[in-house]
Scaffold this motif. Sequence first.
Motif, PDB file in Angstrom:
ATOM      1  N   GLU A 219     -25.363  12.836   0.119  1.00 49.07           N
ATOM      2  CA  GLU A 219     -24.326  12.286  -0.675  1.00 49.07           C
ATOM      3  C   GLU A 219     -23.046  11.815   0.230  1.00 49.07           C
ATOM      4  O   GLU A 219     -22.243  10.799   0.276  1.00 49.07           O
ATOM      5  N   SER A 220     -22.800  13.043   1.364  1.00 49.02           N
ATOM      6  CA  SER A 220     -21.775  12.649   2.220  1.00 49.02           C
ATOM      7  C   SER A 220     -22.209  11.644   3.244  1.00 49.02           C
ATOM      8  O   SER A 220     -21.204  11.030   3.756  1.00 49.02           O
ATOM      9  N   ILE A 221     -23.667  11.313   3.593  1.00 50.12           N
ATOM     10  CA  ILE A 221     -23.922  10.185   4.243  1.00 50.12           C
ATOM     11  C   ILE A 221     -23.337   8.946   3.719  1.00 50.12           C
ATOM     12  O   ILE A 221     -22.921   7.823   4.437  1.00 50.12           O
ATOM     13  N   LYS A 222     -23.412   8.995   2.390  1.00 44.84           N
ATOM     14  CA  LYS A 222     -23.302   7.731   1.588  1.00 44.84           C
ATOM     15  C   LYS A 222     -21.976   7.271   1.533  1.00 44.84           C
ATOM     16  O   LYS A 222     -21.552   6.069   1.256  1.00 44.84           O
ATOM     17  N   THR A 223     -21.026   8.207   1.882  1.00 40.52           N
ATOM     18  CA  THR A 223     -19.439   7.634   1.754  1.00 40.52           C
ATOM     19  C   THR A 223     -19.181   7.004   3.160  1.00 40.52           C
ATOM     20  O   THR A 223     -18.060   6.601   2.954  1.00 40.52           O
ATOM     21  N   ILE A 224     -19.629   7.065   4.045  1.00 40.57           N
ATOM     22  CA  ILE A 224     -19.617   6.470   5.300  1.00 40.57           C
ATOM     23  C   ILE A 224     -19.999   5.161   5.284  1.00 40.57           C
ATOM     24  O   ILE A 224     -21.224   4.908   5.129  1.00 40.57           O
ATOM     25  N   PRO A 225     -19.129   3.958   5.696  1.00 47.63           N
ATOM     26  CA  PRO A 225     -19.565   2.696   5.892  1.00 47.63           C
ATOM     27  C   PRO A 225     -20.777   2.339   6.849  1.00 47.63           C
ATOM     28  O   PRO A 225     -20.638   3.212   7.705  1.00 47.63           O
ATOM     29  N   ASN A 226     -21.576   1.461   6.377  1.00 50.25           N
ATOM     30  CA  ASN A 226     -22.745   1.137   7.393  1.00 50.25           C
ATOM     31  C   ASN A 226     -23.550   2.118   7.980  1.00 50.25           C
ATOM     32  O   ASN A 226     -24.333   2.008   8.735  1.00 50.25           O
ATOM     33  N   GLN A 227     -23.875   3.035   6.908  1.00 54.77           N
ATOM     34  CA  GLN A 227     -24.973   3.914   7.048  1.00 54.77           C
ATOM     35  C   GLN A 227     -26.337   3.613   6.075  1.00 54.77           C
ATOM     36  O   GLN A 227     -25.960   3.501   5.000  1.00 54.77           O
ATOM     37  N   GLU A 228     -27.385   3.520   6.809  1.00 55.57           N
ATOM     38  CA  GLU A 228     -28.484   2.998   5.929  1.00 55.57           C
ATOM     39  C   GLU A 228     -29.368   4.246   5.512  1.00 55.57           C
ATOM     40  O   GLU A 228     -29.414   5.131   6.340  1.00 55.57           O
ATOM     41  N   ILE A 229     -29.846   4.455   4.290  1.00 64.24           N
ATOM     42  CA  ILE A 229     -30.823   5.503   3.936  1.00 64.24           C
ATOM     43  C   ILE A 229     -32.059   5.013   4.173  1.00 64.24           C
ATOM     44  O   ILE A 229     -32.367   4.202   3.495  1.00 64.24           O
ATOM     45  N   GLY A 230     -32.738   5.564   5.125  1.00 66.13           N
ATOM     46  CA  GLY A 230     -34.397   5.273   5.361  1.00 66.13           C
ATOM     47  C   GLY A 230     -35.029   6.451   4.788  1.00 66.13           C
ATOM     48  O   GLY A 230     -34.524   7.223   4.308  1.00 66.13           O
ATOM     49  N   THR A 231     -36.248   6.417   5.055  1.00 66.13           N
ATOM     50  CA  THR A 231     -37.338   7.618   4.816  1.00 66.13           C
ATOM     51  C   THR A 231     -38.093   8.070   5.696  1.00 66.13           C
ATOM     52  O   THR A 231     -38.302   7.377   6.858  1.00 66.13           O
ATOM     53  N   HIS A 232     -38.245   9.194   5.888  1.00 65.63           N
ATOM     54  CA  HIS A 232     -38.873  10.060   6.971  1.00 65.63           C
ATOM     55  C   HIS A 232     -40.256  10.572   6.012  1.00 65.63           C
ATOM     56  O   HIS A 232     -40.818  11.575   6.397  1.00 65.63           O
TER      57      HIS A 232
ATOM     58  N   HIS B  28     -33.737  24.483   2.716  1.00 61.10           N
ATOM     59  CA  HIS B  28     -34.708  23.398   2.318  1.00 61.10           C
ATOM     60  C   HIS B  28     -34.269  22.597   1.280  1.00 61.10           C
ATOM     61  O   HIS B  28     -35.084  21.515   0.879  1.00 61.10           O
ATOM     62  N   PHE B  29     -32.867  22.329   1.259  1.00 56.33           N
ATOM     63  CA  PHE B  29     -32.208  21.381   0.178  1.00 56.33           C
ATOM     64  C   PHE B  29     -31.128  20.763   0.912  1.00 56.33           C
ATOM     65  O   PHE B  29     -30.492  21.635   1.656  1.00 56.33           O
ATOM     66  N   GLY B  30     -30.801  19.650   0.761  1.00 56.88           N
ATOM     67  CA  GLY B  30     -29.797  18.866   1.340  1.00 56.88           C
ATOM     68  C   GLY B  30     -29.040  17.692   0.557  1.00 56.88           C
ATOM     69  O   GLY B  30     -28.498  16.794   1.326  1.00 56.88           O
ATOM     70  N   TYR B  31     -29.015  17.792  -0.918  1.00 59.13           N
ATOM     71  CA  TYR B  31     -28.701  16.914  -1.466  1.00 59.13           C
ATOM     72  C   TYR B  31     -26.897  16.370  -1.303  1.00 59.13           C
ATOM     73  O   TYR B  31     -26.828  15.260  -1.157  1.00 59.13           O
ATOM     74  N   SER B  32     -26.298  17.487  -1.009  1.00 58.90           N
ATOM     75  CA  SER B  32     -24.920  17.223  -0.556  1.00 58.90           C
ATOM     76  C   SER B  32     -24.637  16.473   0.646  1.00 58.90           C
ATOM     77  O   SER B  32     -23.667  15.690   0.776  1.00 58.90           O
ATOM     78  N   LEU B  33     -25.704  16.637   1.598  1.00 63.54           N
ATOM     79  CA  LEU B  33     -25.560  16.224   2.929  1.00 63.54           C
ATOM     80  C   LEU B  33     -25.767  14.785   2.838  1.00 63.54           C
ATOM     81  O   LEU B  33     -25.277  13.636   3.287  1.00 63.54           O
TER      82      LEU B  33
ATOM     83  N   LEU C 130     -23.319  21.589  10.015  1.00 60.93           N
ATOM     84  CA  LEU C 130     -22.041  21.477  10.623  1.00 60.93           C
ATOM     85  C   LEU C 130     -21.959  20.219  11.281  1.00 60.93           C
ATOM     86  O   LEU C 130     -20.658  19.499  11.553  1.00 60.93           O
ATOM     87  N   ALA C 131     -23.037  19.770  11.950  1.00 58.82           N
ATOM     88  CA  ALA C 131     -23.122  18.608  13.048  1.00 58.82           C
ATOM     89  C   ALA C 131     -22.817  17.476  12.146  1.00 58.82           C
ATOM     90  O   ALA C 131     -22.325  16.540  12.753  1.00 58.82           O
ATOM     91  N   ILE C 132     -23.695  17.416  11.231  1.00 59.15           N
ATOM     92  CA  ILE C 132     -23.748  15.786  10.506  1.00 59.15           C
ATOM     93  C   ILE C 132     -22.138  15.517  10.248  1.00 59.15           C
ATOM     94  O   ILE C 132     -22.175  14.053  10.513  1.00 59.15           O
ATOM     95  N   PRO C 133     -21.336  16.151   9.487  1.00 59.30           N
ATOM     96  CA  PRO C 133     -20.110  15.591   9.144  1.00 59.30           C
ATOM     97  C   PRO C 133     -19.226  15.046  10.534  1.00 59.30           C
ATOM     98  O   PRO C 133     -18.688  14.151  10.287  1.00 59.30           O
TER      99      PRO C 133
END
Length: 302
Positions: free
Chosen positions: A90-103, A83-88, A16-19
């Motif tokens: 994908e939602s991050i990728k819709t917002i400009p200037n968000q970098e996908i890094g790795t943990h 345990h799964f988060g693919y939809s989240l 709920l918080a991420i969006p």
Amino acid sequence: MFTLEKYGENILGARLAIPKILQLFLKYDIHATWAIVGMLYCKNKNELLTKLEGLNIPYENESFSPKHNLWQVGENESQDPYHFGYSLIESIKTIPNQEIGTHTFTHYYCLEDGQRTDHFEKDLQAVVQLNEGITSLVFPRNQTNNDYLNVCKTYGINAYRGNEESWIYRAYTSKTNTTTKRMLRLVDTYINLTGHHTFSLKSLQKEPIINIQSSRFLRPYSKQLAVLENLRLRRIKNGLTKAAKDNEFYHLWWHPHNFGKNIDENLHFLEEILKHVDYLRGKYNFQSMHMRDVTDVINIIS
């Protein structure tokens, strides 16, 4: 270790918080790095099990293993939002200037007993197979292992988030994270014990990869410590102001699940910080940057 029984509410709350965090980042033009555990990309349990087949990490403490509680994992994201988060992602990728890094792929503990360099390398190979072009890494539990930095470079990682320069923030294991250190880190959240940990481009360690060190962990709202909220906010604002005045960097970070409880209070607190960043942008031309932005600047001036 976190368990579903103890921390499940935070994980569900993060969905709920991420969006809402993303909308704040969009509103205030915030560039952010999202360091994502690779396992969250898996769309179903069969894919997850297949990915984990070659990732046998012999931790001395078996509870650290990504295979430890596989019996709890459901079939897919709709059945098992823990345990799964693919939809989240994908939602991050819709917002400009968000970098996908790795943990890392498996939330790999780089300093715990039992694991070795070859295990870490296999984990990074799994990250590369995600085909995200990832160049930034955040070590789980801040367990920066300097011996692994050359491995990171081999697999295209150009930067990592290092720890603050204070003995209380020095990389620790499950055995060396003492009560004294935890208490001092808590106090440092509200009172300036160790400095603001701002830094300049010139001061950054650049070899073998760039250490974009932490300045402050955004500790989540606590009802028990609510009376100290103004101190917590002032501590962060003062650090940001120092960075802006001195033309330096301030690296603020947290986990989305930290906002999974007391969501409204945490979002309100975050917006107060972002309002201050916006003020500093107008007064000092203070700019928001994610980790790849910083790396790009360094590459240009080098």
